[in-house]
Design a protein around this motif. Structure first.
Motif, PDB file in Angstrom:
ATOM      1  N   SER A  63       0.837  -1.200   0.000  1.00 15.12           N
ATOM      2  CA  SER A  63       0.000   0.000   0.000  1.00 15.12           C
ATOM      3  C   SER A  63       0.871   1.248   0.000  1.00 15.12           C
ATOM      4  CB  SER A  63      -0.919   0.012   1.220  1.00 15.12           C
ATOM      5  OG  SER A  63      -0.184   0.341   2.388  1.00 15.12           O
ATOM      6  N   ASP A  64       0.254   2.365  -0.331  1.00 12.06           N
ATOM      7  CA  ASP A  64       0.985   3.631  -0.336  1.00 12.06           C
ATOM      8  C   ASP A  64       1.504   3.986   1.055  1.00 12.06           C
ATOM      9  OD1 ASP A  64       0.438   3.834  -3.014  1.00 12.06           O
ATOM     10  OD2 ASP A  64      -1.247   5.222  -2.765  1.00 12.06           O
ATOM     11  N   ALA A  65       0.835   3.477   2.073  1.00 10.47           N
ATOM     12  CA  ALA A  65       1.226   3.811   3.451  1.00 10.47           C
ATOM     13  C   ALA A  65       2.340   2.915   3.981  1.00 10.47           C
ATOM     14  CB  ALA A  65       0.013   3.707   4.370  1.00 10.47           C
ATOM     15  N   ASP A  66       2.675   1.840   3.279  1.00 14.45           N
ATOM     16  CA  ASP A  66       3.691   0.917   3.773  1.00 14.45           C
ATOM     17  C   ASP A  66       5.077   1.551   3.731  1.00 14.45           C
ATOM     18  OD1 ASP A  66       2.073  -1.248   4.408  1.00 14.45           O
ATOM     19  OD2 ASP A  66       2.135  -2.066   2.373  1.00 14.45           O
ATOM     20  N   SER A  67       5.862   1.247   4.737  1.00 19.04           N
ATOM     21  CA  SER A  67       7.247   1.705   4.766  1.00 19.04           C
ATOM     22  C   SER A  67       8.046   0.992   3.684  1.00 19.04           C
ATOM     23  CB  SER A  67       7.875   1.420   6.123  1.00 19.04           C
ATOM     24  OG  SER A  67       7.974   0.013   6.323  1.00 19.04           O
ATOM     25  N   ALA A  68       9.224   1.539   3.374  1.00 18.16           N
ATOM     26  CA  ALA A  68      10.085   0.906   2.377  1.00 18.16           C
ATOM     27  C   ALA A  68      10.481  -0.502   2.817  1.00 18.16           C
ATOM     28  CB  ALA A  68      11.324   1.762   2.136  1.00 18.16           C
ATOM     29  N   GLN A  69      10.710  -0.674   4.109  1.00 16.93           N
ATOM     30  CA  GLN A  69      11.111  -1.985   4.619  1.00 16.93           C
ATOM     31  C   GLN A  69       9.985  -3.006   4.458  1.00 16.93           C
ATOM     32  OE1 GLN A  69      11.429   0.903   6.227  1.00 16.93           O
ATOM     33  NE2 GLN A  69      13.661   1.165   6.397  1.00 16.93           N
ATOM     34  N   ARG A  70       8.764  -2.594   4.781  1.00 19.27           N
ATOM     35  CA  ARG A  70       7.642  -3.526   4.642  1.00 19.27           C
ATOM     36  C   ARG A  70       7.387  -3.831   3.170  1.00 19.27           C
ATOM     37  NH1 ARG A  70       3.484  -6.153   6.596  1.00 19.27           N
ATOM     38  NH2 ARG A  70       1.443  -6.070   5.575  1.00 19.27           N
ATOM     39  N   ALA A  71       7.490  -2.819   2.314  1.00 20.42           N
ATOM     40  CA  ALA A  71       7.279  -3.037   0.885  1.00 20.42           C
ATOM     41  C   ALA A  71       8.274  -4.057   0.341  1.00 20.42           C
ATOM     42  CB  ALA A  71       7.398  -1.720   0.134  1.00 20.42           C
ATOM     43  N   GLN A  95       9.162   3.281  -9.009  1.00 24.26           N
ATOM     44  CA  GLN A  95       9.033   4.549  -9.725  1.00 24.26           C
ATOM     45  C   GLN A  95       8.087   5.462  -8.955  1.00 24.26           C
ATOM     46  OE1 GLN A  95       8.280   4.303 -14.031  1.00 24.26           O
ATOM     47  NE2 GLN A  95       8.472   2.078 -13.862  1.00 24.26           N
ATOM     48  N   ASP A  96       8.381   6.748  -8.962  1.00 19.81           N
ATOM     49  CA  ASP A  96       7.512   7.731  -8.308  1.00 19.81           C
ATOM     50  C   ASP A  96       7.720   9.079  -8.986  1.00 19.81           C
ATOM     51  OD1 ASP A  96       6.084   9.444  -6.692  1.00 19.81           O
ATOM     52  OD2 ASP A  96       6.802   8.572  -4.817  1.00 19.81           O
ATOM     53  N   ASP A  97       6.675   9.556  -9.658  1.00 18.86           N
ATOM     54  CA  ASP A  97       6.787  10.842 -10.358  1.00 18.86           C
ATOM     55  C   ASP A  97       6.408  12.014  -9.459  1.00 18.86           C
ATOM     56  OD1 ASP A  97       4.051  10.652 -10.123  1.00 18.86           O
ATOM     57  OD2 ASP A  97       3.629  11.193 -12.201  1.00 18.86           O
ATOM     58  N   GLY A  98       6.213  11.716  -8.191  1.00 20.62           N
ATOM     59  CA  GLY A  98       5.824  12.757  -7.256  1.00 20.62           C
ATOM     60  C   GLY A  98       4.465  12.509  -6.625  1.00 20.62           C
ATOM     61  N   GLY A  99       3.870  11.365  -6.919  1.00 18.99           N
ATOM     62  CA  GLY A  99       2.622  11.005  -6.257  1.00 18.99           C
ATOM     63  C   GLY A  99       1.525  10.494  -7.149  1.00 18.99           C
ATOM     64  N   PHE A 100       1.548  10.826  -8.456  1.00 19.40           N
ATOM     65  CA  PHE A 100       0.457  10.376  -9.333  1.00 19.40           C
ATOM     66  C   PHE A 100       0.734   8.981  -9.873  1.00 19.40           C
ATOM     67  CE2 PHE A 100      -1.778   9.944 -13.362  1.00 19.40           C
ATOM     68  CZ  PHE A 100      -3.075  10.247 -12.968  1.00 19.40           C
ATOM     69  N   CYS A 101       1.856   8.803 -10.518  1.00 22.23           N
ATOM     70  CA  CYS A 101       2.231   7.497 -11.056  1.00 22.23           C
ATOM     71  C   CYS A 101       3.292   6.881 -10.157  1.00 22.23           C
ATOM     72  CB  CYS A 101       2.738   7.631 -12.488  1.00 22.23           C
ATOM     73  SG  CYS A 101       1.440   8.124 -13.644  1.00 22.23           S
ATOM     74  N   VAL A 102       2.863   5.988  -9.292  1.00 16.77           N
ATOM     75  CA  VAL A 102       3.747   5.375  -8.307  1.00 16.77           C
ATOM     76  C   VAL A 102       3.714   3.864  -8.508  1.00 16.77           C
ATOM     77  CG1 VAL A 102       4.238   5.040  -5.864  1.00 16.77           C
ATOM     78  CG2 VAL A 102       3.294   7.225  -6.663  1.00 16.77           C
ATOM     79  N   VAL A 103       4.880   3.280  -8.729  1.00 16.04           N
ATOM     80  CA  VAL A 103       4.998   1.834  -8.910  1.00 16.04           C
ATOM     81  C   VAL A 103       5.902   1.299  -7.814  1.00 16.04           C
ATOM     82  CG1 VAL A 103       5.697  -0.050 -10.426  1.00 16.04           C
ATOM     83  CG2 VAL A 103       4.702   2.041 -11.401  1.00 16.04           C
ATOM     84  N   ARG A 104       5.318   0.495  -6.920  1.00 17.15           N
ATOM     85  CA  ARG A 104       6.084  -0.090  -5.817  1.00 17.15           C
ATOM     86  C   ARG A 104       5.959  -1.612  -5.873  1.00 17.15           C
ATOM     87  NH1 ARG A 104       4.658   2.264  -0.141  1.00 17.15           N
ATOM     88  NH2 ARG A 104       6.850   1.810   0.267  1.00 17.15           N
ATOM     89  N   GLY A 105       7.048  -2.280  -5.566  1.00 20.40           N
ATOM     90  CA  GLY A 105       7.013  -3.737  -5.498  1.00 20.40           C
ATOM     91  C   GLY A 105       6.761  -4.402  -6.834  1.00 20.40           C
TER      92      GLY A 105
END
Length: 260
Positions: A63-71, A95-105
């Motif tokens: 989720s967006d709220a997860d820490s980097a470690q949890r992600a 990837q993170d363009d500043g909040g709109f296009c965010v790709v984690r994990g």
């Protein structure tokens, strides 16, 4: 002279009997029920889709709220499950363009025991890749054999990541598409071992080269997709999906079937 049990003693006796019965029932279920139906059993992508599979996949979502470690922990768990299931996959940078296009994990699948994507090398969030694997093994391959008498050898796609709002809207109030999270895949066709190609654009209504069998096959893919994906959008949903299935891992979605 015998003493009569008190109401409190009767209550405790009945409570302990109920607890013991419940423990016995749990032990039986734990021992004999299919593990894919039990939420306390670990997810295994080599098992069929069961009653608890969707919840287990959701538990891997970052989720967006997860820490980097949890992600990273969740993504590592997901990658391990893919590799145990015979999939060759690797981690790709966030990837993170500043909040709109965010790709984690996110991961990239480069091979293994599933129908390859064409074009290859697409990036998607790891739980989405796990859903795709289950869809291929539990729906695409069995449907290809049963309906078309062939093996599904390739899944043609229109991509996963696109930094845009839903339907490409320019309205600033429109929400980001799941594609802006690399959490979706657009499937346009399935290629078969006998050289045939069943496409959404040509075969959805049964009048294309694959005939009535192609129509039945595509609807089987839709129905099976509804068991593992959040949204399954088809030509029945709107004209924007006339030539592809939109499959994503949104938490809440729709399975688009034609309303009679």
């Amino acid at each position: 002279m015998a003493t009569r049990a008190t109401p409190v003693a009767d209550l405790w006796s009945g409570l302990w009997a109920a607890i013991l019965a419940a423990c016995g029932l749990f032990a039986l279920v734990d021992a004999f029920a299919p593990p894919q139906d039990l939420p306390w059993k670990a997810l295994d992508l080599r098992q069929p889709v069961g009653a608890a599979t969707a919840a287990k996949l959701a538990a891997l979502e970052v989720s967006d709220a997860d820490s980097a470690q949890r992600a990273e922990k969740l993504t590592a768990q997901c990658l391990t499950l893919l590799r145990q299931a015979g999939v060759t996959a690797s981690r790709v940078p966030d990837q993170d363009d500043g909040g709109f296009c965010v790709v984690r994990g996110a991961v990239r699948i480069s091979g293994g025991e599933q129908a390859p994507l064409s074009p290859a090398g697409v990036v998607m969030r790891c739980p989405m890749a796990a859903r795709l694997l289950l869809w291929d093994r539990e729906t695409v391959q069995p449907a290809a054999r049963a309906i078309l008498g062939a093996q599904a050898t390739r899944i043609d796609n229109l991509g996963t990541f696109a930094c845009r709002r839903v339907y490409g809207s320019r309205d600033a109030a429109a929400r980001p598409s799941q594609h802006a999270r690399a959490n979706a895949l657009d499937v346009s066709a399935v290629r078969l071992s006998d050289g045939r190609r069943v496409s959404v654009a040509d075969d959805w209504d049964g009048s294309g080269p694959a005939g009535r069998e192609g129509e039945i096959f595509l609807r089987r893919l839709r129905d099976g997709g509804c068991k593992v994906f959040g949204n399954v959008l088809t030509p029945d949903y709107n004209a924007a999906h006339r030539d592809h299935f939109h499959l994503d891992a949104a938490a809440i979605g729709v399975c688009a079937r034609k309303r009679n």
